[in-house]
Motif scaffolding. Sequence first.
Motif, PDB file in Angstrom:
ATOM      1  N   THR A 220       0.848  -1.179   0.000  1.00 56.28           N
ATOM      2  CA  THR A 220       0.000   0.000   0.000  1.00 56.28           C
ATOM      3  C   THR A 220       0.889   1.237   0.000  1.00 56.28           C
ATOM      4  O   THR A 220       1.791   1.362   0.828  1.00 56.28           O
ATOM      5  CB  THR A 220      -0.909   0.016   1.238  1.00 56.28           C
ATOM      6  N   VAL A 221       0.673   2.099  -0.959  1.00 57.22           N
ATOM      7  CA  VAL A 221       1.473   3.320  -1.096  1.00 57.22           C
ATOM      8  C   VAL A 221       0.607   4.508  -0.692  1.00 57.22           C
ATOM      9  O   VAL A 221      -0.484   4.691  -1.234  1.00 57.22           O
ATOM     10  CB  VAL A 221       1.943   3.511  -2.557  1.00 57.22           C
ATOM     11  N   GLU A 230       2.168   9.339  -9.719  1.00 58.73           N
ATOM     12  CA  GLU A 230       3.352   9.190 -10.547  1.00 58.73           C
ATOM     13  C   GLU A 230       4.067   7.879 -10.245  1.00 58.73           C
ATOM     14  O   GLU A 230       4.509   7.181 -11.138  1.00 58.73           O
ATOM     15  CB  GLU A 230       4.303  10.365 -10.261  1.00 58.73           C
ATOM     16  N   PHE A 231       4.108   7.549  -8.948  1.00 59.86           N
ATOM     17  CA  PHE A 231       4.861   6.375  -8.526  1.00 59.86           C
ATOM     18  C   PHE A 231       4.209   5.063  -8.964  1.00 59.86           C
ATOM     19  O   PHE A 231       4.884   4.110  -9.353  1.00 59.86           O
ATOM     20  CB  PHE A 231       5.014   6.393  -6.994  1.00 59.86           C
ATOM     21  N   VAL A 232       2.866   4.999  -8.872  1.00 55.23           N
ATOM     22  CA  VAL A 232       2.194   3.711  -9.086  1.00 55.23           C
ATOM     23  C   VAL A 232       1.834   3.448 -10.539  1.00 55.23           C
ATOM     24  O   VAL A 232       1.366   2.361 -10.861  1.00 55.23           O
ATOM     25  CB  VAL A 232       0.915   3.582  -8.224  1.00 55.23           C
ATOM     26  N   ALA A 291      -3.163   1.053 -13.173  1.00 59.64           N
ATOM     27  CA  ALA A 291      -3.091   2.366 -12.541  1.00 59.64           C
ATOM     28  C   ALA A 291      -2.870   3.471 -13.568  1.00 59.64           C
ATOM     29  O   ALA A 291      -2.168   3.297 -14.548  1.00 59.64           O
ATOM     30  CB  ALA A 291      -1.955   2.381 -11.529  1.00 59.64           C
ATOM     31  N   THR A 292      -3.525   4.586 -13.320  1.00 56.17           N
ATOM     32  CA  THR A 292      -3.297   5.760 -14.172  1.00 56.17           C
ATOM     33  C   THR A 292      -2.979   6.927 -13.265  1.00 56.17           C
ATOM     34  O   THR A 292      -3.148   6.845 -12.073  1.00 56.17           O
ATOM     35  CB  THR A 292      -4.550   6.111 -14.985  1.00 56.17           C
ATOM     36  N   ARG A 293      -2.538   7.971 -13.830  1.00 53.68           N
ATOM     37  CA  ARG A 293      -2.182   9.122 -12.996  1.00 53.68           C
ATOM     38  C   ARG A 293      -3.411   9.797 -12.429  1.00 53.68           C
ATOM     39  O   ARG A 293      -4.380   9.960 -13.126  1.00 53.68           O
ATOM     40  CB  ARG A 293      -1.405  10.127 -13.841  1.00 53.68           C
TER      41      ARG A 293
END
Lengths: 293, 226, 118
Positions: A220-221, A230-232, A291-293
Amino acid sequence: MIELRDVSVRYGSTVAVEGIDLDLPTGKIYGLLGRNGSGKTSLLSALASFRRPSSGTVRVDGQDAFENPAVMRQTCFIRDTLDTNESDKVRALLRFAGWMRPNWDADYAAKLLDLFEINPRKRASSLSRGQKSAVGVVLGLAARAPLTILDETYLGMDAVARSAFYRELLGDYLAHPRTIILSTHLIEEVADLFERVIVIDHGRLLLHEETDELRGRGVTVTGPAAAVGEFVAGHTVLGEQTLGGVRAVTLDWRPDPADLARGESAGLNFGPVGIQDLFIHLTSRAQPLEATR
Amino acid sequence: MSVTRVLFRLYRPIILPFVVMIVLADVIATVAVTSVRHPDFSMWLVLGGAAAKYWILVIGIILVAMHLRQFVVNGATRHEFLAGVAVFGLILAVAWAIAVPLGHGIESAVLGAAGKRGPGYPVLTAGGALRQFGQQLPISLAYLVSGAMIATGFYRWRAWTGLVVMLGGAVPALATDWLLGFDVWGGLNRGVPYPAGLALSVAAIALVAWGLHRAISDVPIRPTAG
Amino acid sequence: MAFDDRSPIYLQIADGIKNDVLSGALKEDEQVMSTNQYAAFYRINPATAAKGFAQLVDEGVLYKKRGIGMFVSPAAREKLRRERRERFFTEVVDPMLAEAKRIGIEVDEIVRHLGGAR
């Protein structure tokens, strides 16, 4: 080896199990996980030849399982109903199993009855839900069948009885190694016993993995929404929450230390995802999203 | 243990009391009747011949309704179950087909020795014993097969299909009873010649037994309790 | 030892045994529990336990005697100490200094504090 090839189970127009392929090496303890109505019992019924698959094949050690005396004699499938006649006494149930099961251990059965404090003179109809489950455990373990399938045989058991069940299951497996498949919802308390985990959802196979591989598989981030986004990007999202500018995203991904360092320097926090949470995330929506931004 | 052996173990506590009961009933009823008059009929043929077949029908029903699932969940295949039931049923039917003339013979001898036979009493002859065996055996088998098929209609199908199967399943019992059933004097009821009656009965039994095999050989073992 | 499901159990097993070797609870050339004993004791799948043990054999912490069991390698404790000491600064001290910097604690202050613990 137990091989399921494109196994489907349909009831009229209802599809309970659809196109499941599985290779299960023998001699392991498997956990079968799935939500209510996911098709667990139907799949196990086909596996145990209680029902012929609507299509597809089940093979055990290379032989077609359905109506195969050698295979069925070695298979013990315990369902929550116990599949008995309500007027039968527990004693009669065990005696019957003893007549039919080549590896039946009557002493062990008696020991287990004692452990679960079940009076063998009781009739099946007068057993509580938990006692019925316990009798199922007795029948399943004392049969020592090379393929033992226990379908939610913990329903109604209290924590003490469940703990005794897990201890006996493991102890008897260590003494008499065999293939055991246990279907359950209570993943957390029993996952340590499973060598492999099978997850089905809506009748389809979602995952078949070594249990240990699932521990720490998800992450989990948490952090500022933009940085998290941005990271995921590019990883499989299992679930997410947003509160104000903070976003928490659960990913099906095991980041390596370099990823973690990069994330931490961007102000992100990382949290582990337990097996139970991973299961909930995997089965709470039909299709995991990219995932998208 | 084989299916047949397990079935005998299961039914031992039922078969023995049944035999004792029916023998006692025959003795008591015969004594009661002979105290009034010398009987013109065989009490044994009433009880053992005419009444016992319903008991066999019930066994046929129970075998499918209760025992099929029990055997399969304990590791027998459906085919093993059917084969075991066939042997079990055949042994029971033959034993009963012997018991009917045997009991009649004993009754006949005892009443004769006591001088209590009525003028119309059917004294058992060697030919009569053989004929009773030849009638009772297909009747027992027919009732067993019918019982099993009736239960299968209910077990495998629901509603209308089940009802149709049940009606079809009853055919061997009804037909055999009509063609080969005997009255309280041990004679054929309807006057159909024995060879013709036997052939038709065997055909009906074989047809339904084949249907039973088809219906059971891949029947799902549903998770219903009781 | 209680396992959590946040990282693979076999790694937790390996870490637990390494700690026992470091602390001296397990002596050199001492026999360790068999996989099955370990599985029964901690109520875990024996295959998972076996994987943890295999990892320790690979790393040279344990060695096998065929037909008898597994034992602690003679040099294991020394080797583990050396590795842990190397990791101590990168894994313990550096993150502490980073945190200290975030909340404005001077290095001198830390040194004074550590001096008190001496």
